[in-house]
Scaffold this motif. Structure first.
Motif, short mmCIF file in Angstrom:
data_model
loop_
_atom_site.label_atom_id
_atom_site.label_comp_id
_atom_site.label_asym_id
_atom_site.label_seq_id
_atom_site.Cartn_x
_atom_site.Cartn_y
_atom_site.Cartn_z
N ARG A 48 0.96 -1.52 0.15
CA ARG A 48 -0.04 0.10 -0.31
C ARG A 48 0.74 1.18 -0.06
O ARG A 48 1.43 1.35 0.47
N SER A 49 0.73 2.69 -1.21
CA SER A 49 1.06 2.90 -1.17
C SER A 49 1.14 4.62 -0.41
O SER A 49 -0.47 4.41 -0.01
N ASP A 50 1.92 5.20 0.43
CA ASP A 50 1.21 6.16 1.20
C ASP A 50 0.95 7.70 -0.22
O ASP A 50 1.73 7.17 -1.69
N ILE A 51 0.98 9.18 -0.06
CA ILE A 51 0.59 9.89 -1.52
C ILE A 51 2.22 10.15 -1.78
O ILE A 51 1.74 11.03 -2.58
N SER A 52 2.95 9.38 -1.00
CA SER A 52 4.47 10.49 -1.52
C SER A 52 4.72 9.14 -2.80
O SER A 52 5.77 9.24 -3.76
N GLY A 53 4.13 8.06 -2.39
CA GLY A 53 4.42 7.10 -3.20
C GLY A 53 5.42 5.50 -2.66
O GLY A 53 5.78 4.75 -3.10
N ALA A 54 5.60 5.74 -1.40
CA ALA A 54 6.31 4.84 -0.46
C ALA A 54 5.56 4.32 -0.25
O ALA A 54 3.99 4.22 0.11
N ALA A 55 5.87 3.12 0.51
CA ALA A 55 4.67 2.16 0.88
C ALA A 55 4.99 0.58 1.67
O ALA A 55 5.85 0.70 1.73
N THR A 56 3.97 0.93 2.85
CA THR A 56 4.26 -0.37 3.36
C THR A 56 3.83 -1.79 2.76
O THR A 56 2.97 -2.05 2.52
N GLU A 57 4.83 -2.93 3.16
CA GLU A 57 4.03 -4.47 2.84
C GLU A 57 2.80 -4.80 3.69
O GLU A 57 3.39 -4.42 4.86
N LEU A 58 1.81 -5.54 3.41
CA LEU A 58 0.88 -5.91 4.99
C LEU A 58 0.92 -7.72 3.98
O LEU A 58 0.65 -8.23 2.75
N ALA A 59 0.11 -8.08 4.70
CA ALA A 59 0.18 -9.44 4.72
C ALA A 59 -1.24 -9.96 5.43
O ALA A 59 -1.01 -9.54 6.34
#
Length: 267
Positions: A48-59
């Protein structure tokens, strides 16, 4: 290890309460071993990307099984505490891993969990989450930020910001004038219990270390969803004695376990 009367009062007042060292170092080490090495988890991860495009990984998963994650979710120290703050028997909604990689792990926008769970057909906000730190969760690596007492606002309108569901920022900015912003720094094994209407966010991971978290989410048993929606869960279960949690440490993730993959399957 269940929340005591003072801690329950804190939850009602502030919308959250921190329970230090709720899980042992051995339990946390076993969970991290699965997170870092199990191929089923690695395959299930989405971003999932934040507004800047950096992403958090999830399961994310909505089923309970015979693995360590499910043992934690059913453990008496969590279940008995949540039944106190939610006022009755609870059902399992879902669990998810949120993994912020060093230097690149993204932020999470301000939101309430019920801001989107509401859309899944859960009529009442009789819902709560338990945020279990698997790594140190500090300001530098994007610890959870909360607006203390903001659950008293009730549900705020939410919309899509990039590919996250975020709260109406006009409301959030006004709420920031009324409620203290608390950065909840945690050590591995600490657990944060928080209400589904609590406004919360988290920053980017600017550190050289991972920030792994196991989130388990619950619904009061008398509040099942009234409509079908991808990612819905409402599983009744038997509570597991705390002493038995480590007995699941050597059990692999079930290959048939059903995961959800965010944009392809709604989080």
């Amino acid at each position: 290890m269940t929340l005591n009367d003072s801690e329950v009062a804190t939850f009602f007042k502030n919308g959250f309460v921190l329970k230090k060292a709720l899980f042992s170092s051995d339990e946390v080490d076993s969970l991290n071993l699965v997170v870092n090495n199990d191929p089923i988890i690695q395959k299930a991860i989405y971003r999932r990307s934040d507004i800047s495009g950096a992403a958090t990984e999830l399961a994310l998963w909505t089923e309970l099984g015979n693995d360590m994650f499910s043992a934690v979710a059913r453990s008496a120290r969590i279940v008995n505490s949540l039944e106190r703050v939610l006022g009755g028997k609870i059902a399992f909604f879902h669990s998810k891993l949120t993994l912020k990689q060093p230097k690149v792990g993204g932020a999470w926008d301000w939101h309430q969990d019920y801001g989107y769970w509401y859309r899944n057909g859960y009529l009442f906000p009789h819902m709560a989450s338990v945020f279990l730190a698997l790594d140190p969760s500090k300001k530098i690596n994007g610890c959870l930020q909360v607006l203390e007492g903001s659950h008293h606002l009730g549900r705020i309108e939410h919309g899509i910001n990039k590919d996250q569901v975020g709260a109406d920022m006009v409301r959030v900015e006004h709420a920031m004038k009324c409620f203290d912003l608390v950065e909840v720094e945690m050590d591995p094994g600490d657990a944060l219990f928080f209400h589904c209407n609590l406004l919360h966010a988290s920053g980017k991971n600017n550190s050289d270390q991972t920030r792994n978290v196991l989130l388990s989410c619950y619904n009061r048993a008398d509040n099942p969803p009234f409509m079908a929606s991808p990612g819905n869960g409402h599983t009744l279960f038997e509570t597991l004695p705390d002493s038995e949690v480590m007995g699941f440490s050597d059990r692999p993730i079930d290959h048939n376990k059903s995961f959800h993959d965010g944009g392809k399957r709604k989080n």
